[in-house]
Design an enzyme around this catalytic site. Structure first.
Site, PDB file in Angstrom:
ATOM      1  N   GLU A 103      -6.355  -6.583   3.601  1.00 16.23           N
ATOM      2  CA  GLU A 103      -6.471  -7.849   2.847  1.00 16.23           C
ATOM      3  C   GLU A 103      -7.700  -7.826   1.942  1.00 16.23           C
ATOM      4  O   GLU A 103      -8.349  -8.860   1.747  1.00 16.23           O
ATOM      5  CB  GLU A 103      -6.542  -9.047   3.806  1.00 16.23           C
ATOM      6  CG  GLU A 103      -5.330  -9.238   4.674  1.00 16.23           C
ATOM      7  CD  GLU A 103      -4.051  -9.467   3.900  1.00 16.23           C
ATOM      8  OE1 GLU A 103      -4.111  -9.956   2.755  1.00 16.23           O
ATOM      9  OE2 GLU A 103      -2.984  -9.134   4.448  1.00 16.23           O
ATOM     10  N   GLY A 106       2.594  -3.040   8.346  1.00 19.33           N
ATOM     11  CA  GLY A 106       2.822  -3.339   9.758  1.00 19.33           C
ATOM     12  C   GLY A 106       4.287  -3.662  10.017  1.00 19.33           C
ATOM     13  O   GLY A 106       4.910  -4.390   9.253  1.00 19.33           O
ATOM     14  N   THR A 118       0.820  -1.211   0.000  1.00 18.01           N
ATOM     15  CA  THR A 118       0.000   0.000   0.000  1.00 18.01           C
ATOM     16  C   THR A 118       0.860   1.269   0.000  1.00 18.01           C
ATOM     17  O   THR A 118       1.890   1.334   0.667  1.00 18.01           O
ATOM     18  CB  THR A 118      -0.905  -0.006   1.243  1.00 18.01           C
ATOM     19  OG1 THR A 118      -1.620  -1.231   1.258  1.00 18.01           O
ATOM     20  CG2 THR A 118      -1.889   1.151   1.222  1.00 18.01           C
TER      21      THR A 118
END
Ligand code: FAD
Ligand code: NAG
Ligand code: NAG
Length: 625
Positions: A385, A142, A103
């Site tokens: 997701e 993350g 992303t």
């Protein structure tokens, strides 16, 4: 559980009174300890690892989570054997800590819109990575901010002057040993979020950052030393990881809703409030019909999703087994099923957790209830997701395709096989409506029929609306956009049918008659409550009559009373340890009020009897006025 609970090094800490930086440190310490203990105990079974982790981390989000899931998975599935030999030992040994950087600030859903570039330079046999704009900065991954020293970076590949689309590269971002960012790399934490306090979701900007040619993941596509691009044989298989993680989210939806229900139902049996009959003692709030109406359908949903999670896991393994044998026949169905059920279950669980919180009144708003934490930790499942609406539209594409096949005389198989009945007018809603109401509202199999009819009607309606838009000579894309509300509705109805069907099928596997009776009530409640919330669909399509709908409302209320005696046992059966539940309101022993007081005393604001701001601000104000 016992390994962790009896280990003094894993002393349970309350994260609520810590700063973000402290929470991050606790999570890192626990993650590191967990990795060492896994090795020490030789725990290798994936399910055992999952539960061991959950116990070690308590309510912490895992900063190494992306390393163990997406990063490792990408290396295992998208590397050549030579690449695996190089990278996997370092990854398993955690010399390399990695994340998955897809992303960007400007694009998440629309992968083709990603702007990061990887330009091949045959002179040095290197790729040059660049983040050419502000919007191209990698954003959200993350563990990217502080934890990782490597990332799988998704970038547009340029070679011999041509763009070859999105490819994955393994990119070092920090110096081994010192952990300093490498020259050409700008990396950091994106700041506080709705939740995920322990997670260093990060940004990554690359300026003419060079990596060797061998760092492109080359199992499928390749760039040869001279810059020649070799196309992948099939691009279907690269979905594998996504499908896997989505099928896990279905199970996560169940578990998060189970936790929230455990807290709200236990608390509702301890909490007494108001009065029904003047002068009588205050009833347990769980004995108000409206409270049962809030919580028991969610309890039933939690059980239903538990079945669906198990089914998804089993189906994933079965179909990937076939795929590994070269049989791709069921891949589209697996893709549609995992996308739809991921969205359906995560949306429902998300709303359900918040419903549980409000059902706990004022104390539900306190972090000591554990409910705010469950909500903020779970809610991103609706987004990551695969954003849920986008997932529902992908499922709709499969449904429309199946409908079109059926219309042209072909048969379809699997969960959509009910669409076969649409051809030749074999579908007759009256069949359900004609059943005696007393049978209908007590028979899960009849309700499965009703949901099936609703799904086929809504799929048909969406497909016909799409067709109508197309005949107005609009483009395919424009027609799709102008039908997308109907399409999402059709997908939801399809998923709802699948859940009712799976839950009902599970009943026949229960041998104990008493358990069967209780689970049948839950299953009926799930199905009837869903009808009561979507009566329009069932009436409009002539699946149920007005009189039947009235009986459905009535039966829902009867079921609430029938479930009440077993409600607490039904959440105790989820068997969450108090440490894992992290809730004062949901404590197993029900000793809530005393522990709330103890909890509040830990608030840092209570460190001193008088806070310094009294002397600094309030007192001067009082003196002046
Ligand atoms: C906690 C968290 C952790 C994350 N971790 C990672 C990570 O580790 N690595 C990583 O790479 N990314 C990560 N992400 C990013 C995440 O994957 C994206 O946010 C997600 O894919 C959604 O994309 P988006 O943000 O572009 O949403 P958008 O696509 O901008 O969605 C916004 C709205 O637009 C709508 N929309 C978009 N496209 C369509 C369409 N075609 N049709 C109809 N409606 C549409 C959506 O339905 C939604 O309502 C994380 C995000 C969060 C919140
Ligand atoms: C998509 O449909 C909506 C509603 O009909 C419309 O407002 C919008 O302009 C359409 N979008 C595009 C890009 O055509
Ligand atoms: C963190 C802290 O020091 N808490 C104190 C708050 O105040 C109570 C008395 O009201 C003390 O018992 C706590 O130790």
């Amino acid at each position: 559980e016992a390994l962790v609970l009896n280990d003094p090094e894993f002393q349970h800490e309350d994260l609520n009174f810590l700063s973000r930086s402290q929470r991050y440190e606790v999570a890192i310490r626990k993650s590191a300890l967990m990795v060492m203990k896994l090795r020490e105990y030789g725990i290798a079974d994936p399910d055992e690892i999952y539960w061991f982790k959950r116990m070690c981390l308590g309510s912490c989000v895992e900063p190494l989570g992306l390393h163990f899931s997406m990063f490792t998975n990408a290396l295992q599935n998208q590397c050549t054997v030579t690449q695996q030999d190089k990278w996997l030992p370092l990854t398993y040994g955690l010399q390399i800590i990695g994340t998955y950087a897809q992303t960007e600030m400007g694009h998440g859903t629309h992968l083709r819109g990603l702007e990061t570039t990887a330009t091949y330079d045959p002179a040095t046999q290197e790729f040059i990575l660049n983040s050419p704009t502000v919007t191209s900065i990698k954003w959200w991954p993350g563990g990217l901010g502080k934890t990782s020293n490597y990332a799988i970076v998704l970038a547009q590949l340029y070679t011999q002057g041509q763009c070859k689309g999105l490819h994955a590269f393994i990119v070092p971002i920090r110096q081994m040993g010192t952990h300093e960012p490498l020259p050409g790399i700008t990396v950091g934490d994106i700041g506080p979020k709705f939740g995920y306090d322990e997670m260093d979701n990060g940004y990554l900007k690359m300026d003419n950052f060079r990596i060797p040619r061998e760092n492109m993941l080359m199992k499928y596509a390749k760039v040869e030393p001279d810059g020649t691009y070799v196309k992948p044989l099939s691009d279907k298989l690269t979905y594998g990881t996504m499908v896997f993680i989505r099928s896990l989210i279905v199970g996560d939806s169940a578990r998060s809703l189970c936790r929230a229900c455990t807290i709200a139902i236990r608390y509702s049996s301890v909490r007494h409030q108001s009065e029904l009959t003047p002068g009588e003692p205050e009833p347990q709030i769980l004995d108000y019909q409206t409270q049962q109406y809030k919580l028991f359908p969610l309890l039933a949903t939690a059980y239903a999703f538990h079945c669906v999670g198990a089914y998804m896991k089993k189906t994933y393994h079965r179909i990937t087994g076939d795929i590994n044998q070269g049989n791709l026949r069921e891949l589209p169905e697996l893709h549609a099923l995992s996308a739809g059920l991921k969205a359906f279950t995560s949306w429902t669980a998300n709303a359900g957790i918040e419903e549980c919180r409000m059902a706990c009144g004022g104390h539900g708003y306190s972090r000591c209830s554990g409910l705010p934490d469950i909500y903020v930790t779970f809610t991103p499942s609706c987004t990551y997701e695969g954003e849920n609406t986008v997932m529902m539209l992908q499922t709709a594409r499969f449904l429309v395709k199946s409908y079109t096949q059926v219309s042209s005389g072909q048969l379809v198989s699997g969960m959509v096989s009910y669409l076969n009945d649409l051809s030749g007018q074999r579908i007759q809603p009256q069949q359900v409506a004609a059943r005696p109401t007393a049978v209908l509202i007590n028979d899960p199999a009849s309700l499965v029929e009703a949901y099936k009819l609703r799904a086929s009607r809504l799929v048909e309606a969406a497909a016909k609306n799409l067709q109508a838009e197309l005949t107005r000579r609009k483009s395919q894309e424009d027609s799709w956009n102008r039908t997308s509300v109907d399409l999402v509705r059709a997908s939801e109805a399809h998923c709802h049918y699948v859940v009712v069907k799976l839950f009902t099928a599970q009943l026949s596997e229960i041998n104990d008659a008493a358990v069967h009776a209780v689970m049948s009530n839950l299953c009926l409640l799930y199905a009837l409550y869903g009808i009561s919330k979507h009566t329009g669909d069932f009436l409009q399509a002539g699946i149920l009559t007005n009189a039947q709908v009235t009986q459905v409302y009535q039966r829902v209320k009867e079921l609430l009373a029938a479930i009440r005696p077993n409600a607490v046992a039904l959440v105790d059966a989820f068997d969450f340890h108090d440490n894992h539940l992290g809730s004062v309101l949901g404590r197993y022993d029900g000793n809530i009020y005393e522990n709330m007081f103890e909890w509040a005393k830990k608030s840092p604001l209570n460190k001193t009897e008088v806070h310094e701001s009294f002397h600094k601000h309030l007192k001067p104000m009082q003196a002046k006025l």
